[in-house]
Structure formats: structure tokens, C-alpha cells
Design an enzyme around this catalytic site. Sequence first.
Site, PDB file in Angstrom:
ATOM      1  N   VAL A 135      61.750  -0.502  36.014  1.00 48.14           N
ATOM      2  CA  VAL A 135      60.700  -1.396  35.518  1.00 48.14           C
ATOM      3  C   VAL A 135      59.325  -1.054  36.089  1.00 48.14           C
ATOM      4  O   VAL A 135      58.309  -1.484  35.556  1.00 48.14           O
ATOM      5  CB  VAL A 135      61.051  -2.879  35.807  1.00 48.14           C
ATOM      6  CG1 VAL A 135      62.361  -3.267  35.106  1.00 48.14           C
ATOM      7  CG2 VAL A 135      61.148  -3.167  37.308  1.00 48.14           C
ATOM      8  N   LYS A 136      59.295  -0.315  37.185  1.00 46.79           N
ATOM      9  CA  LYS A 136      58.040   0.127  37.827  1.00 46.79           C
ATOM     10  C   LYS A 136      57.004  -0.994  37.910  1.00 46.79           C
ATOM     11  O   LYS A 136      55.823  -0.776  37.639  1.00 46.79           O
ATOM     12  CB  LYS A 136      57.471   1.349  37.094  1.00 46.79           C
ATOM     13  CG  LYS A 136      58.364   2.594  37.208  1.00 46.79           C
ATOM     14  CD  LYS A 136      57.694   3.857  36.683  1.00 46.79           C
ATOM     15  CE  LYS A 136      58.554   5.096  36.827  1.00 46.79           C
ATOM     16  NZ  LYS A 136      59.814   5.089  36.047  1.00 46.79           N
ATOM     17  N   ARG A 137      57.415  -2.187  38.320  1.00 49.23           N
ATOM     18  CA  ARG A 137      56.493  -3.302  38.446  1.00 49.23           C
ATOM     19  C   ARG A 137      55.692  -3.199  39.744  1.00 49.23           C
ATOM     20  O   ARG A 137      56.123  -2.545  40.707  1.00 49.23           O
ATOM     21  CB  ARG A 137      57.246  -4.635  38.423  1.00 49.23           C
ATOM     22  CG  ARG A 137      58.064  -4.906  37.153  1.00 49.23           C
ATOM     23  CD  ARG A 137      57.239  -4.841  35.882  1.00 49.23           C
ATOM     24  NE  ARG A 137      57.926  -5.413  34.725  1.00 49.23           N
ATOM     25  CZ  ARG A 137      58.285  -4.720  33.643  1.00 49.23           C
ATOM     26  NH1 ARG A 137      58.055  -3.431  33.550  1.00 49.23           N
ATOM     27  NH2 ARG A 137      58.866  -5.337  32.635  1.00 49.23           N
TER      28      ARG A 137
END
Lengths: 318, 318
Positions: free
Chosen positions: A114-116
Site C-alpha cells: 500500500v506504500k502509505r
Amino acid sequence: MAVVSDIRENFADQLVSAIRRKNSCVVVGLDPSFKLIPDTIKQKFSASQKQALEYASRVILEFNTQVIDLITPYVSIVKPQIAFYELYGWWGVWAYAETIQYARQKGLIVIGDVKRGDVPSTAEAYANAHIGEVHIDNIVEIPFAADAITVNPLLGTDSLIPFLQTARKHNKGIFILVKTSNPSSGELQDIMCGTKKLHEIIAEKTHAWGKDFIGKQGYSAVGAVVGATFSHEISKLRKIMPAAYFLVPGYGAQGATAKDIAHCFNPDGLGAIISASRSILYAYNISPWEKKYGISAWKDATQEAVIKMNEEIRKILK
Amino acid sequence: MAVVSDIRENFADQLVSAIRRKNSCVVVGLDPSFKLIPDTIKQKFSASQKQALEYASRVILEFNTQVIDLITPYVSIVKPQIAFYELYGWWGVWAYAETIQYARQKGLIVIGDVKRGDVPSTAEAYANAHIGEVHIDNIVEIPFAADAITVNPLLGTDSLIPFLQTARKHNKGIFILVKTSNPSSGELQDIMCGTKKLHEIIAEKTHAWGKDFIGKQGYSAVGAVVGATFSHEISKLRKIMPAAYFLVPGYGAQGATAKDIAHCFNPDGLGAIISASRSILYAYNISPWEKKYGISAWKDATQEAVIKMNEEIRKILK
């Protein structure tokens, strides 16, 4: 969705056990592409002009469950990339959530790619969404239930603390972007900051953030995303972050080979998990499988591709 | 969801027109917090033990529509932060999509605060999800329909190209994280890279990326997120990126004042939009409104808070 028990061991220990159980450190990236999904699956659903997003999402979920059934004997870890689900709107995000549930029921470890990354109060919401829980009046719900997620460190320590705290509370893992696999990754990540490259500074911080998360096997629940396409950087990163599990994308379709990834591992043969997506899911469509199998035998192609990837990696680990 | 026509003007021109129309550069951040939503709204829905995520998401959407109705006379722009929707799983993402639709029907400009960033093929999926379109067989669908989104530049130019291309194709906007508003933002963003700070290098790149996106009003559809909490950095960033619209978070709850944000604007009184979330949505709960109004008069508190914020910013623009 059912509430999942929190009585679990350190994420890195879960990861090492799962890798040993199947003698595989392969991660299958569940990155659905509607166009490439075989018609035999699409024909199970009726395509409605009005509900195309629902239709596509149901097709994707069916494809994912078939892929999961197919690969579960050979691999322990899957990594759905949420972008390819968001592409189908909230219906796609439904398919993402259902895919995670199904994979976990099959005993797979699920890394939500998700690379949040955001300011602290927002990061807390992301952390609880993806690896934590939400309280609604007196009810506790698990929104997405991944075992681990990828996070972006650009906003600094206070933006990562909510992810670290949530990972600790629920024995989940996080993988911090250290050096990504895309061609432009060096533009900012390789910039010289004094005597060090920016990604080396991020690596040092990742090592520090992960120090309190080390499990019985010597590895940390705080890992690092390290692209296999830059093999000359990897040995140095391995030294900076000896206890971090490396999540290594770029194998197969992105061009990295088994040789490139050799330096990702520690001498104990552990410390890295290697991800491939398109080269497994759509093996029927690429060399060398497309001539041997073709679309009607997509399952055979996917199965052979995952077996071969396991073998290639085992060979370099000998 | 209906297909929205692509015959639109440059995003920055749309933004300037909208700001002038209501004489307001305030952005209301639609960051729902279930706990803080008044009971009068919750009572419209039946809380089911089994469907708590659906219940919470319906409450959130109802709250948002009431907030949007309330603020539409005074402001032109809203900014839903997707993390606070993902917290409620795919149902929450449904509420996010519906909120965007409702706000756009009311003529508001919607900035999706998603802070996405990934390798090129994945970035393309994110771009199409949030500001583009998806093709399913012969059907074209708009997954989320925001007018603009925020993006994270850590992965470099090739990771931003899909967002730039999609913005161009559909006349949408992007806001690149240059200097964020959180206390730790300096840890990486202020690091010295030779003679420049990292965020200054990102600012130079943002200026370059935005050069081909300048509209009739002289502003670019490629903007920058610049935290108001670091006012000493802002004047320099204004010079590096003269044509970029600044999306300035941190007003109100995060501690920035009207004085802090004065340097975000160009001499023409344009060039910045100022975002506040909690201090508007939950004004009933904070000073000075909580004594005057309280929860039963939450609408009056929100209305007065947004009017006052408009006035404060107009004052510094004189």
C-alpha cells in the site's frame, strides 16, 4: 468480518517459519490485470453495462482465489498491490479485502503493498485500517487484516510511529521503502547527503526503528523494500540493516535475475523474500511459457513458473 | 457511476475561477471521525453488530453531505483524506467515492488527499483510479472522480509521469509533497544535499514537472503541498515554484496561524489554498465554539468557523 485473534508471535518469526515450512522465499504479487484474466473465468459472471466495476472486481476475486489455490502448495507469501484494486473503485477495494481474507484462510502470509505514509494522525488511521483495528461504539472491526504492509518514509519518524505501534500491538510487520526498483529511483534516493546517499540514511533509520522488533530468529518485524534491479547497492544495505527482512521486488517482469538477488540474503540463507507478479500470474502470456501452454492452460503455466522461480532461488542459496 | 465529460479547462484555471467566485481559498478537509459525529446523525441509521463498518460508513457519508451543504455557500474546495475512509474498510472507501460525487454535484472542487506514489506501472493504476478512468471490455468507468490528488515524489520522475499524463488527459491536477506539516518532516525533507535541502530539490523538480501545465491565469495544474507550520521555508519555496499552487495544510488544529500562511501567496493574492479539517468539522468541540454552541448546535459552530477562517485569510490578503 471476523475479529482475528491477536495471540501471534513476532511477525519476523512467523515469516521465517512460513519460509522454512515450504522451503520458499517467493512472494507472489497479486496484481490483477482485468485484460489478462482468461475468458474462462470472465464467463462465470455476467458483464453488465451498468455494473462494470462490480463485474470486473468479481472476476478479479475469482481469478485471485484460483491463483491462490494453485500456488499455496509452493509459496507462503502473497502481496496484493492495492493500486490494481483501487483501479476498480470501491468494488475493487472489496476484492482486495476478500483476497486478503481468502489468502489468510489458506494459511498464507499477506503483505499489503500500500506504500502509505502521512502525518501522524492520518498515519494512525492508515495503520489501523491495514494492520490494526477500528472501534465503532463498542464493536471492534478489522478493516483489511493484512499481516504486514509497505510504508513510505518521506515524512519522517513521527509519521512512522503509528505504523510501528500498531505493528507491535498486533504482531504485524512493516516494510519501509529504502531503495525502490524503478529506473528513476536514484533521482532522490541516491542523492548524496554529505557522505551518504539518501537511501543509506533511510536504511540506517530503518535499522534503528526495527531494533525493538527483533524476534527469536534474529530478524525484525520492521523490514525494508530493496529493489533487486540495483544489485550493487544491496550488499551495502545488507550490512546497514543486518536484522531487516528485505522485500525484494523486480524479479521477472522488472528485469532482475536470480544472480542479482543473491546479495539480498544473509549467510544463514534468510533475510530476503523475493517478489514476482506478472511473470507468475500471466506466465501463459510470456516467454518461455506462452508457446508451451497458451491461455487455455494458464494454470499449468503459472504453476510451472512458480516452481521454476523457487528452484532458481534455491540454487543460489546453496 | 456516470462518465464525466473531459471537456474542461486547465485545472489551475478551474481553481482560480472557483476561488474568485466565492472569494475564498479555504479548503475544508473532509476527515471523518466516527466518534466526533453528532448522535443526531447516528440515530438515523440502525447500528448492527454484524455490519458495523457499513453502519459507520453510512453515518460518515450522511455527516459529509450535511457538512458539504453547510459549507458550499462559503468555500469552493474540499479535500477528503482517504485514510479516514480506509479505516472503515471497503465500505469506508464507498463513502469516500460517494462523498466525492456529492461534492462535485454541488460544484465543489475535490482534492483527494491520497499521497500515492509507486513504480510506473502501479502509479498508472493509481492515477487512473483517482483522476482517470478504467476500461473494462468496451465500457469506460470513472473509479473515484477527484479533480486533483496529492502524490508522494520519493520514487522519482518515472513514478510521477503516469500522474502527469493522466492529469493532462483529463484536465486534472496533482499536488506533490514538497514540505509536509508534521514535526518530523525535516528529518529527511530538510537534509542537506550539497548546498540545498532535499525539499528544495523536490521543489525545483516540481517547478520543472509543472512547466507544461500552466493555464491562462499563469498557474500550473502541478501544485505543491507546503506545510504552513514552517513559515520560514515558505518564502524560499514560493520563489522556487512561482507558478505552483500551494496546498497548505496545518491551519487550525495543526497549529499554523493566518500570519504563518501569508508568505504562501503571490503578490496577486493567488497561489495558495489553505486547508483545515478538525477545526471546521468538529468546531463544536473546540475553543472558542464549544462554549457558545456545543454539540446540539454543531452546524452553527461549523458555519461560524468556516466564515471566520475565510475572514482571517482575506484580512492577510489585503
